[in-house]
Scaffold this motif. Structure first.
Motif, short mmCIF file in Angstrom:
data_model
loop_
_atom_site.label_atom_id
_atom_site.label_comp_id
_atom_site.label_asym_id
_atom_site.label_seq_id
_atom_site.Cartn_x
_atom_site.Cartn_y
_atom_site.Cartn_z
N VAL A 142 -25.76 -12.53 44.88
CA VAL A 142 -26.70 -12.47 46.00
C VAL A 142 -26.01 -12.89 47.30
O VAL A 142 -26.22 -12.28 48.35
CB VAL A 142 -27.94 -13.34 45.72
N TYR A 143 -25.17 -13.93 47.22
CA TYR A 143 -24.42 -14.33 48.41
C TYR A 143 -23.55 -13.17 48.90
O TYR A 143 -23.55 -12.84 50.10
CB TYR A 143 -23.56 -15.55 48.12
N SER A 144 -22.81 -12.54 47.98
CA SER A 144 -21.97 -11.41 48.37
C SER A 144 -22.81 -10.28 48.96
O SER A 144 -22.42 -9.67 49.96
CB SER A 144 -21.19 -10.89 47.16
N ALA A 199 -19.21 -13.74 58.59
CA ALA A 199 -19.33 -13.03 57.33
C ALA A 199 -18.58 -13.83 56.25
O ALA A 199 -18.69 -15.05 56.21
CB ALA A 199 -18.80 -11.61 57.46
N SER A 200 -17.82 -13.16 55.41
CA SER A 200 -17.11 -13.85 54.33
C SER A 200 -16.22 -12.85 53.60
O SER A 200 -16.50 -11.64 53.61
CB SER A 200 -18.12 -14.45 53.34
N VAL A 201 -15.18 -13.37 52.94
CA VAL A 201 -14.43 -12.49 52.04
C VAL A 201 -15.33 -11.98 50.93
O VAL A 201 -15.08 -10.93 50.33
CB VAL A 201 -13.20 -13.21 51.43
N ALA A 202 -16.43 -12.71 50.66
CA ALA A 202 -17.40 -12.25 49.67
C ALA A 202 -18.14 -11.01 50.13
O ALA A 202 -18.84 -10.37 49.34
CB ALA A 202 -18.40 -13.36 49.35
N GLY A 203 -17.99 -10.65 51.39
CA GLY A 203 -18.53 -9.39 51.89
C GLY A 203 -17.55 -8.24 51.73
O GLY A 203 -17.84 -7.11 52.16
N HIS A 204 -16.41 -8.52 51.12
CA HIS A 204 -15.41 -7.49 50.85
C HIS A 204 -15.22 -7.27 49.35
O HIS A 204 -14.82 -6.20 48.92
CB HIS A 204 -14.06 -7.88 51.47
N GLN A 205 -15.47 -8.32 48.56
CA GLN A 205 -15.38 -8.21 47.12
C GLN A 205 -16.34 -9.19 46.47
O GLN A 205 -16.74 -10.17 47.10
CB GLN A 205 -13.95 -8.45 46.63
N VAL A 206 -16.69 -8.93 45.22
CA VAL A 206 -17.80 -9.63 44.58
C VAL A 206 -17.34 -10.43 43.37
O VAL A 206 -16.57 -9.94 42.55
CB VAL A 206 -18.89 -8.63 44.13
N THR A 221 -3.92 -19.74 51.71
CA THR A 221 -2.75 -19.02 51.20
C THR A 221 -2.81 -18.85 49.68
O THR A 221 -2.37 -17.84 49.14
CB THR A 221 -1.47 -19.79 51.59
N ARG A 222 -3.37 -19.83 49.00
CA ARG A 222 -3.41 -19.80 47.52
C ARG A 222 -4.68 -19.14 46.96
O ARG A 222 -4.90 -19.16 45.74
CB ARG A 222 -3.25 -21.21 46.95
N GLN A 223 -5.49 -18.57 47.81
CA GLN A 223 -6.67 -17.85 47.31
C GLN A 223 -6.24 -16.47 46.87
O GLN A 223 -5.66 -15.71 47.65
CB GLN A 223 -7.73 -17.75 48.40
N ASP A 224 -6.55 -16.11 45.61
CA ASP A 224 -6.03 -14.85 45.06
C ASP A 224 -7.05 -13.72 45.05
O ASP A 224 -6.91 -12.75 44.34
CB ASP A 224 -5.47 -15.07 43.64
N TRP A 225 -8.08 -13.84 45.85
CA TRP A 225 -9.07 -12.75 45.95
C TRP A 225 -9.61 -12.67 47.38
O TRP A 225 -9.35 -13.56 48.17
CB TRP A 225 -10.24 -12.95 44.97
#
Length: 247
Positions: free
Chosen positions: A154-156, A141-148, A243-247
């Motif tokens: 479309v990917y999310s 999946a992806s963190v894009a499946g948790h927030q947009v 670690t530095r990803q803020d979303w």
């Protein structure tokens, strides 16, 4: 404890990126690898590499958007090893674009691979897993499946779909049939995806985002953790981010 030794795993999108990293990490646990990808030369080179290092691995060129090819892959695993224990549903596309640019071709590509491809592979392996009353389906999946994000609609949406279908599978297939289902949700990973974005503005945004990316090998280790559990344990979703990803 190693619960994976001699298990047979089918990995889609295995010729590079997260699929290749997952295959290498699982191979270190004694897993027998059935690698699949649409890139024939890349797949053949990768499988040859694995075999040269002593890994029990075979490859089959497969377009997961084609149900017949997906079913042929599952049969190939059974014909080769007489078993099919794990599916790592990994083949996918991440293409950024703004809605105003109406990059319909990119939208359709992601729907075909990220949604239909996953469903085709599930349909391909499920009859065998239902018959043996065991199995493990791990959907990438992806963190894009948790927030947009605004350029990843479309990917999310495709990854929200993966999260929803996996939770439904867990409640039915896990509870009633002993077939585990879970997801890995990577954050920004450097797989070369940024250079595949066709929309110029989307490519610029993707390359900027990729500066904080972590390695596919970090996800390979997460795949091993999610799969190397006793039969009564399911890792439902594992989020792995820089670690530095803020979303």
């Amino acid at each position: 404890m190693n619960y994976l030794d001699q298990k047979v795993v089918v990995i889609t999108g295995a010729s590079s990126g997260l699929g290749a990293a997952s295959a290498r990490a699982l191979a270190a646990c004694g897993v027998r690898i059935v690698a699949a990808a649409i890139d024939g030369p890349g797949l053949n080179a990768f499988v040859a590499d694995l075999r040269a290092s002593g890994v029990d691995a075979v490859g089959k060129v497969t377009d997961v958007t084609d149900l017949d090819e997906s079913r042929a892959l599952a049969r190939f695993a059974m014909d080769t090893y007489g078993a099919l224990d794990i599916l790592v549903n990994n083949a996918g596309l991440m293409l950024f674009s703004n809605w105003a640019d109406m990059v319909v071709n990119d939208w359709n590509k992601m729907i075909d691979v990220n949604i239909k491809g996953y469903l085709n592979m599930i349909a391909a392996v499920l009859p065998q897993m239902l018959e043996q009353k065991s199995g493990h389906i791990l959907n990438m999946a992806s963190v894009a499946g948790h927030q947009v994000g605004e350029a990843a609609g479309v990917y999310s949406a495709s990854k929200f779909f993966v999260q929803a279908m996996t939770e439904s599978m867990r409640k039915e297939l896990g509870v009633k049939h002993g077939i585990r289902a879970g997801t890995i949700s990577p954050g920004v990973i450097n797989t070369g995806w940024a250079d595949k974005v066709e929309d110029p503005e989307g490519r610029k945004a993707a390359r900027a985002l990729n500066k904080i990316a972590i390695s596919p090998d970090d996800i390979g280790r997460a795949v091993v953790y999610a799969l190397n559990q006793p039969a009564n344990v399911t890792v439902n979703d594992l989020i792995v981010s820089p670690t530095r990803q803020d979303w």
